[in-house]
Structure formats: C-alpha cells, structure tokens
Design a protein around this motif. Sequence first.
Motif, PDB file in Angstrom:
ATOM      1  N   LEU A  79      98.377  63.491  43.449  1.00 55.07           N
ATOM      2  CA  LEU A  79      99.494  64.028  42.667  1.00 55.07           C
ATOM      3  C   LEU A  79     100.152  65.201  43.387  1.00 55.07           C
ATOM      4  O   LEU A  79     101.384  65.337  43.386  1.00 55.07           O
TER       5      LEU A  79
ATOM      6  N   ALA B 274      99.871  69.546  39.854  1.00 54.66           N
ATOM      7  CA  ALA B 274      99.071  68.324  39.792  1.00 54.66           C
ATOM      8  C   ALA B 274      97.991  68.439  38.723  1.00 54.66           C
ATOM      9  O   ALA B 274      97.690  67.471  38.015  1.00 54.66           O
TER      10      ALA B 274
ATOM     11  N   THR C 103      96.454  54.976  36.172  1.00 47.58           N
ATOM     12  CA  THR C 103      97.119  55.254  37.439  1.00 47.58           C
ATOM     13  C   THR C 103      96.778  54.168  38.447  1.00 47.58           C
ATOM     14  O   THR C 103      95.636  53.718  38.536  1.00 47.58           O
TER      15      THR C 103
ATOM     16  N   TRP D 210     106.867  61.870  36.796  1.00 47.34           N
ATOM     17  CA  TRP D 210     105.924  62.670  36.028  1.00 47.34           C
ATOM     18  C   TRP D 210     106.493  63.016  34.652  1.00 47.34           C
ATOM     19  O   TRP D 210     107.705  62.951  34.419  1.00 47.34           O
TER      20      TRP D 210
END
Length: 366
Positions: A10, A67, A81, A204
Amino acid sequence: MSAEELQYVLALQHIPNLGDTLAKKLIRHFGSAKNVLQQKKQTLLKIDGIGVSRLKDFFDASHLKAAEQELKFIEKNNIETLYFKDENYPEKLKHCIDGPILLFQRGNINLKDQKIISVVGTRKITQSGVAFCEKFIEELSPLNPVIVSGFAYGVDITAHKAAIANNLQTLGCLAHGLDQIYPKVHHKYVASVEENGGFFTDFWSSDNFDRNNFLKRNRIIAGLSEATVVIESAEKGGSLVTADIANSYNREVFAVPGRPSDKLSKGCNDLIKLQKAHLLNSAADLVYMLNWQPDELAKSVQKQLFIELDEEENNVLDFLQKEGKAQLDSIAINCNFPSYKTAGILINMELKGVVRPLPGKLFELI
C-alpha cells in the motif's frame, strides 16, 4: 500475504509518480515491497526507469502512515485484496504491463476459467441501445460469460442489469474507493451486483473523487476481459479510450454500427472504419470471432416464458399490460401502493427483466 507486507505494498501504491509499471518492476527485482522501501537511494537509482525526480518523495514516512490507515479500513470492512503476484489476481490482468499492483474487491467474484467480456458505451444510451444490449447479453447467456462494465449511467448499468436478469456474473469497476458509490442513484443496484459478482477498484477510501479517475479505471475494464464491446458512442468518449486500451493489450474490440446521421453511432462507426473494432450485429458475431464454440448457442434452453412474480409484482404487470407504459405515480395510484413501495417493486421487476425505466419516471414492459 501478511498484514505487514500488505502495508508496504500500500505504501508503494501511495508514492506519487511511481506508477504500477515501475512498482511491479521494483518488487520483482528486490523480491518484496518491504525490501523495495528498505533500499538505499543509490541502489534504486541503478534500476532502469528510476530517476532522481521519481525518488523525490520516495522515502517520506507519510506513505507508511497512510498505508496503515488504509489497512485499517480494509480490515474493518472485510475487503479482499488481490496482489499482482498472487494466484487469485485476475489472470488476464496479469498480462497488462500497467495493471494495478493491488486490487480491492467486494462481493462474490469468481473469474477462474471464465469467459469474460467488457461492455461499455455512452452514458446517454438510446432505447434502441438498451434493447440491443439486453438482447445481446441474453443471446450470450447460454455460454455463461462474466459481464464487466463501469457501473456508470447508460450502457454500463444496462449491461449490469441485463447480466443479473440472465443470472450471469457481473463486475463493476469503480473509479473511486469502496467507501462510496458513484453515481449515488445506483446504490439500489449494489446488493444485486454483489450477489451476482461484485466490484473491483484500485482506488483507496482516502482518494478524492475525480472525473479523471475514470480514465485510469478504464484500463481495468479493458484488462480483465478478452474482448471489449462498445454499444453506442459519440465521436469522443471514455468508451473509445477503453477500446484503445483494449487494442493496446492485443484484446479483441467490437462495435455496434449505426446510421451515419446518428450522433451516438459516430464513435462506433469510426472504430469499425479505422479497423480498430470488429463490426457487431449480434452475439453470434462475437462468438464466431472469439471461437466460443457457436454450437453451444444452438443448445440453449428456450428462454423461460413465465418469470416468477409475487402478487404485488403481478398487479403492476397487469396494469402495464393495459397501459403499455406509465409513470411511477400513476402505477402507485392505480395499484393502491405507496410511491416508495411502488419504486421498490419496479426495481425488483427491472432486475428480473420484466420492465425497463424510461425518461420522465416512465416504465414499460420489456
């Protein structure tokens, strides 16, 4: 992938001006995202494509902090993910040089050994465009393809609804994080899409919504599938960008032709004229070009003549059979339902492929 490595992935994704192509190159070279971020500047500068300008903010601690916050959002909302090195990452997207290093997923998605096509086009779809899209997906349904689109107005939502009506898996590729839905009016379709597929994004929850995101999103729509179908497009539009991206990935592109005088056929006609797309008149054209065993279509079970409706839906059906088309308020009054309840009934009937919405809050039977 461990939570620690996910945080480092991330963090790489958060670095400006790095991009997915270089991020993947670095991860492959150093073995992991954590190893990449622990390298010295001089070591990174030896990698082709990494210059001083790209490393300007590379070592900023804010990337790992951001992140960490996004990881909390992912864990709190049970978001899956998909890492580009993992087995569950979409196979066709693995072959796209600029495919995202990390995808976020929600729903019940299964792409293993599936036929996958993307259906895109104008947000101002005409009634003939709606009819073509619905018939096209219905004709393909015996082959059980996955239908990918962008969950936007027009062709996108028409394709998703047609897939659901034919019990096909459908995927919405979003131009924003999984903390929101755009357009908001499509909230009513979210549950049905997740039951019959789901959503993908590489944005995001902290990303601000921006219309430029649609262009980045389009590479996922094109990359997931073996073919992209354009149904109605003006001379310029996002669907033409998606078609160009699909061509750059060496994927097949199809376009539905129209009259030269029709504004929303200009883009499709140009794709065909410039040999950027195959002409598409019916599902049979796509089946033939993709070698999808056309004999399977001949084995198709005849479409169910009677769709199962409850008592309230049958009341609305009877009224529309008499009227042909009617406004929501008129349906509510004549069927003795509150307007809010009538709206819910019509959505269910729409998803079952019984009615279609028209401009001016009108509804008609399909």
